[in-house]
Design a protein around this motif. Structure first.
Motif, PDB file in Angstrom:
ATOM      1  N   VAL A   1      31.859  36.265  46.671  1.00  0.00           N
ATOM      2  CA  VAL A   1      31.950  37.663  47.096  1.00  0.00           C
ATOM      3  C   VAL A   1      33.415  38.054  47.278  1.00  0.00           C
ATOM      4  N   THR A   2      33.817  39.119  46.591  1.00  0.00           N
ATOM      5  CA  THR A   2      35.169  39.659  46.719  1.00  0.00           C
ATOM      6  C   THR A   2      35.096  41.172  46.846  1.00  0.00           C
ATOM      7  N   PHE A   3      36.153  41.776  47.353  1.00  0.00           N
ATOM      8  CA  PHE A   3      36.298  43.231  47.308  1.00  0.00           C
ATOM      9  C   PHE A   3      37.785  43.563  47.277  1.00  0.00           C
ATOM     10  N   ASN A   4      38.096  44.695  46.697  1.00  0.00           N
ATOM     11  CA  ASN A   4      39.484  45.129  46.535  1.00  0.00           C
ATOM     12  C   ASN A   4      39.828  46.234  47.520  1.00  0.00           C
ATOM     13  N   THR A   5      41.079  46.220  47.950  1.00  0.00           N
ATOM     14  CA  THR A   5      41.615  47.276  48.803  1.00  0.00           C
ATOM     15  C   THR A   5      42.995  47.647  48.274  1.00  0.00           C
ATOM     16  N   THR A   6      43.589  48.666  48.873  1.00  0.00           N
ATOM     17  CA  THR A   6      44.958  49.031  48.494  1.00  0.00           C
ATOM     18  C   THR A   6      45.963  48.000  48.998  1.00  0.00           C
ATOM     19  N   PHE A   7      45.503  47.085  49.868  1.00  0.00           N
ATOM     20  CA  PHE A   7      46.422  46.068  50.396  1.00  0.00           C
ATOM     21  C   PHE A   7      45.936  44.655  50.052  1.00  0.00           C
ATOM     22  N   GLY A   8      45.371  44.515  48.853  1.00  0.00           N
ATOM     23  CA  GLY A   8      45.056  43.176  48.377  1.00  0.00           C
ATOM     24  C   GLY A   8      43.595  42.962  48.033  1.00  0.00           C
ATOM     25  N   ARG A   9      43.335  41.787  47.461  1.00  0.00           N
ATOM     26  CA  ARG A   9      41.997  41.378  47.044  1.00  0.00           C
ATOM     27  C   ARG A   9      41.490  40.316  48.021  1.00  0.00           C
ATOM     28  N   PHE A  10      40.280  40.527  48.523  1.00  0.00           N
ATOM     29  CA  PHE A  10      39.757  39.688  49.587  1.00  0.00           C
ATOM     30  C   PHE A  10      38.522  38.907  49.133  1.00  0.00           C
ATOM     31  N   GLY A  11      38.388  37.692  49.660  1.00  0.00           N
ATOM     32  CA  GLY A  11      37.201  36.878  49.473  1.00  0.00           C
ATOM     33  C   GLY A  11      36.635  36.492  50.826  1.00  0.00           C
ATOM     34  N   ILE A  12      35.356  36.063  50.826  1.00  0.00           N
ATOM     35  CA  ILE A  12      34.668  35.778  52.086  1.00  0.00           C
ATOM     36  C   ILE A  12      33.877  34.490  51.979  1.00  0.00           C
ATOM     37  N   PHE A  13      33.943  33.665  53.005  1.00  0.00           N
ATOM     38  CA  PHE A  13      32.961  32.606  53.231  1.00  0.00           C
ATOM     39  C   PHE A  13      32.938  32.295  54.718  1.00  0.00           C
ATOM     40  N   THR A  14      32.094  31.320  55.120  1.00  0.00           N
ATOM     41  CA  THR A  14      31.820  31.115  56.537  1.00  0.00           C
ATOM     42  C   THR A  14      31.911  29.644  56.928  1.00  0.00           C
ATOM     43  N   CYS A  15      32.646  29.345  57.952  1.00  0.00           N
ATOM     44  CA  CYS A  15      32.668  28.069  58.665  1.00  0.00           C
ATOM     45  C   CYS A  15      32.615  26.854  57.741  1.00  0.00           C
ATOM     46  N   PHE A  16      31.483  26.130  57.707  1.00  0.00           N
ATOM     47  CA  PHE A  16      31.354  24.856  57.000  1.00  0.00           C
ATOM     48  C   PHE A  16      31.623  24.993  55.502  1.00  0.00           C
ATOM     49  N   ASP A  17      31.492  26.216  54.962  1.00  0.00           N
ATOM     50  CA  ASP A  17      31.786  26.450  53.537  1.00  0.00           C
ATOM     51  C   ASP A  17      33.187  25.973  53.153  1.00  0.00           C
ATOM     52  N   ILE A  18      34.107  25.963  54.095  1.00  0.00           N
ATOM     53  CA  ILE A  18      35.510  25.694  53.773  1.00  0.00           C
ATOM     54  C   ILE A  18      35.721  24.264  53.276  1.00  0.00           C
ATOM     55  N   LEU A  19      34.767  23.374  53.536  1.00  0.00           N
ATOM     56  CA  LEU A  19      34.932  21.974  53.145  1.00  0.00           C
ATOM     57  C   LEU A  19      34.385  21.678  51.754  1.00  0.00           C
ATOM     58  N   PHE A  20      33.967  22.706  51.016  1.00  0.00           N
ATOM     59  CA  PHE A  20      33.354  22.497  49.709  1.00  0.00           C
ATOM     60  C   PHE A  20      34.064  23.315  48.629  1.00  0.00           C
ATOM     61  N   HIS A  21      33.908  22.859  47.394  1.00  0.00           N
ATOM     62  CA  HIS A  21      34.544  23.549  46.262  1.00  0.00           C
ATOM     63  C   HIS A  21      33.987  24.961  46.096  1.00  0.00           C
ATOM     64  N   ASP A  22      32.662  25.083  46.145  1.00  0.00           N
ATOM     65  CA  ASP A  22      32.034  26.398  46.027  1.00  0.00           C
ATOM     66  C   ASP A  22      31.401  26.789  47.354  1.00  0.00           C
ATOM     67  N   PRO A  23      31.726  27.988  47.848  1.00  0.00           N
ATOM     68  CA  PRO A  23      32.491  29.039  47.181  1.00  0.00           C
ATOM     69  C   PRO A  23      34.000  29.012  47.436  1.00  0.00           C
ATOM     70  N   ALA A  24      34.476  28.143  48.319  1.00  0.00           N
ATOM     71  CA  ALA A  24      35.840  28.291  48.835  1.00  0.00           C
ATOM     72  C   ALA A  24      36.911  28.195  47.758  1.00  0.00           C
ATOM     73  N   VAL A  25      36.932  27.099  47.018  1.00  0.00           N
ATOM     74  CA  VAL A  25      37.977  26.916  46.013  1.00  0.00           C
ATOM     75  C   VAL A  25      37.804  27.899  44.861  1.00  0.00           C
ATOM     76  N   SER A  26      36.558  28.139  44.446  1.00  0.00           N
ATOM     77  CA  SER A  26      36.311  29.031  43.305  1.00  0.00           C
ATOM     78  C   SER A  26      36.829  30.440  43.548  1.00  0.00           C
ATOM     79  N   LEU A  27      36.717  30.927  44.783  1.00  0.00           N
ATOM     80  CA  LEU A  27      37.216  32.274  45.073  1.00  0.00           C
ATOM     81  C   LEU A  27      38.710  32.385  44.783  1.00  0.00           C
ATOM     82  N   VAL A  28      39.447  31.322  45.108  1.00  0.00           N
ATOM     83  CA  VAL A  28      40.896  31.348  44.893  1.00  0.00           C
ATOM     84  C   VAL A  28      41.230  31.050  43.436  1.00  0.00           C
ATOM     85  N   LYS A  29      40.608  30.010  42.894  1.00  0.00           N
ATOM     86  CA  LYS A  29      40.951  29.545  41.553  1.00  0.00           C
ATOM     87  C   LYS A  29      40.500  30.507  40.471  1.00  0.00           C
TER      88      LYS A  29
END
Length: 458
Positions: free
Chosen positions: A197-225
């Motif tokens: 999940v992403t959305f655009n603003t006039t001050f950048g492009r944002f992605g979202i995930f929650t808590c334990f998600d940060i320790l896994f490739h998807d969605p955390a790394v995929s949003l950036v990569k």
């Protein structure tokens, strides 16, 4: 490689010039919330009682949102479970849930509250964003009716999701994310696949995930990569676990490792070691909060780069393994011994001298350390450790870790146990490892659980 000079307890794995236009930077806010929880979660409550509790929590969040907006913040992140707490069953969470539509429906709940049924919580959050002209991320529960004939449909006829929603400055729903990696949440279902999940603003492009998600490739790394987001919005209910998984320690490291902004909002509940929020930039933490002494929430604000990749301060990519393989392995220590960090069996070697070069390996991972102590306390022992394998009791994440840390006592069997203070001062150290991934997160945690902005480089 991490290089540094300071008094350390754990080491692991810019001002904007005046001519920069407003859209090149933005003011971010996160709120660490001391959530009001129900007295018990074993017996279901009425919808009215659930709304009463959630509105009490929103009353607190409203003050933080207004304060952030008054100080110029364009976006604010509130924590996971901030409206009702945690530790529910599927039945007892149900009165707290609402049906949250797909953002493509183009909906401003504040202006059209009845369009998708009874949605008083979504309406109030939308109005908070609209009335304060600020983007608001909140974590609530989503319910989705399913076909009882479907074998995957739960007995109550609903899928239930741990959900983040984002409302823009007009109050419009612009993002919805269902948490994929549940930690210990029997009240919620796992989505069919990770949502990016992403959305655009006039001050950048944002992605979202929650808590334990940060320790896994998807969605955390995929949003950036793959989606090239500039900033991650990250609500969490994070229980601190030393020495490697204190919230401020790992979240700041993740922002540096992925080279994006991370806006992390944690619950404040010291009885369960829950504290630690921050606004982290790719090169260094901008502001953070860790407080195990009080029971109060805390609002944090900072200016960050909207598109950090275009910033002169944007850190270059580092090939950790390539660097580590250029180091001629130091003599493997004969006094290597085994020890545990959170159920993970590490190979350790002690730093017996005031200065030296050490290598310790575990399977195919080798960790190299060069160090010099300015002053070594006689009653403190430090070790270099290496681990590669599936992590912890759940064994869901594959870790590779190089760490220099202080043992709890001079007894080597205590190495890896939680430690909060350290007196030995290091003049300098360099830590590197032959990791098999490009996603490496450099942690440095100082005595009394403090970060070290600007004091080390990768």
């Amino acid at each position: 490689m991490i290089t540094s000079s300071f008094q350390a307890s754990v080491a692991v794995l810019a001002l904007v010039t005046l001519h920069v236009s407003a859209l090149d930077t933005f003011i971010a806010a996160v709120y660490e919330h001391a959530v009001l929880r129900p007295k018990g979660t074993e017996t279901p409550v009425s919808r009215d009682d659930a709304l009463l509790l959630m509105n009490k929590n929103i009353d607190i969040l409203e003050k933080a949102i207004k304060q952030a907006a008054e100080q110029g913040a364009q976006i604010i992140v509130t924590p996971e479970d901030a409206l009702y707490g945690w530790k529910f069953t599927r039945e007892t969470i149900f009165p707290y849930l609402e049906d949250i539509p797909d953002p493509q429906v183009d909906w401003i709940p504040c202006q059209d509250p009845q369009r998708f049924g009874h949605t008083p919580i979504q309406t109030r959050l939308s109005c908070l964003a609209k009335n304060n002209s600020i983007y608001v991320l909140a974590n609530i529960g989503d319910k989705k009716r399913c076909n009882s004939q479907d074998s995957t449909c739960p007995p109550n006829g609903y899928y239930q999701y741990n959900t983040n929603v984002v409302y823009d400055a007009k109050g419009q729903l612009v993002a919805r994310y269902h948490k994929y990696h549940l930690y210990s949440e029997p009240q919620f279902d796992v989505p069919e696949k990770p949502e990016l999940v992403t959305f655009n603003t006039t001050f950048g492009r944002f992605g979202i995930f929650t808590c334990f998600d940060i320790l896994f490739h998807d969605p955390a790394v995929s949003l950036v990569k793959d989606f090239h987001v500039d900033t991650i919005l990250y609500p969490t209910a994070w229980m601190n676990v030393l020495p490697l998984l204190s919230a401020i320690e790992f979240h700041s490291a993740w922002a540096m490792g992925m080279r994006v902004n991370l806006l992390a909002a944690n619950i404040h509940h010291v009885q369960q070691n829950m504290t630690g929020s921050g606004i982290y930039a790719p090169h260094s933490p901008r502001v953070y909060h860790y407080d195990m002494e009080t029971d109060s929430g805390r609002l944090l604000l900072s200016e960050v780069d909207s598109r950090p990749r275009t910033s002169p301060a944007y850190p270059t990519a580092v090939d950790w393994s390539a660097y580590a393989t250029t180091i001629k392995p130091f003599p493997v220590q004969k006094n290597t011994f085994s020890g545990f960090i959170s159920r993970d069996a590490f190979n350790f070697t002690a730093l017996f001298e005031n200065a030296g070069n050490l290598t310790v390996c575990h399977k195919d991972l080798c960790c190299h350390l060069s160090y010099r102590m300015l002053r070594k306390e006689e009653n403190e022992v430090y070790v270099l450790g290496a681990f590669t394998g599936l992590h912890g009791r759940r064994r869901r994440e594959y870790w590779q870790v190089c760490t220099m840390l202080k043992c709890k006592t001079t007894d080597l069997t205590t190495c890896g146990q939680p430690v909060e203070t350290a007196l030995t001062r290091f003049d300098i150290f360099s830590l590197s490892g032959t990791f098999r991934t490009e996603y490496v997160f450099p942690e440095v945690l100082l005595t009394k659980v403090h970060l070290s902005p600007g004091k080390f480089e990768v």
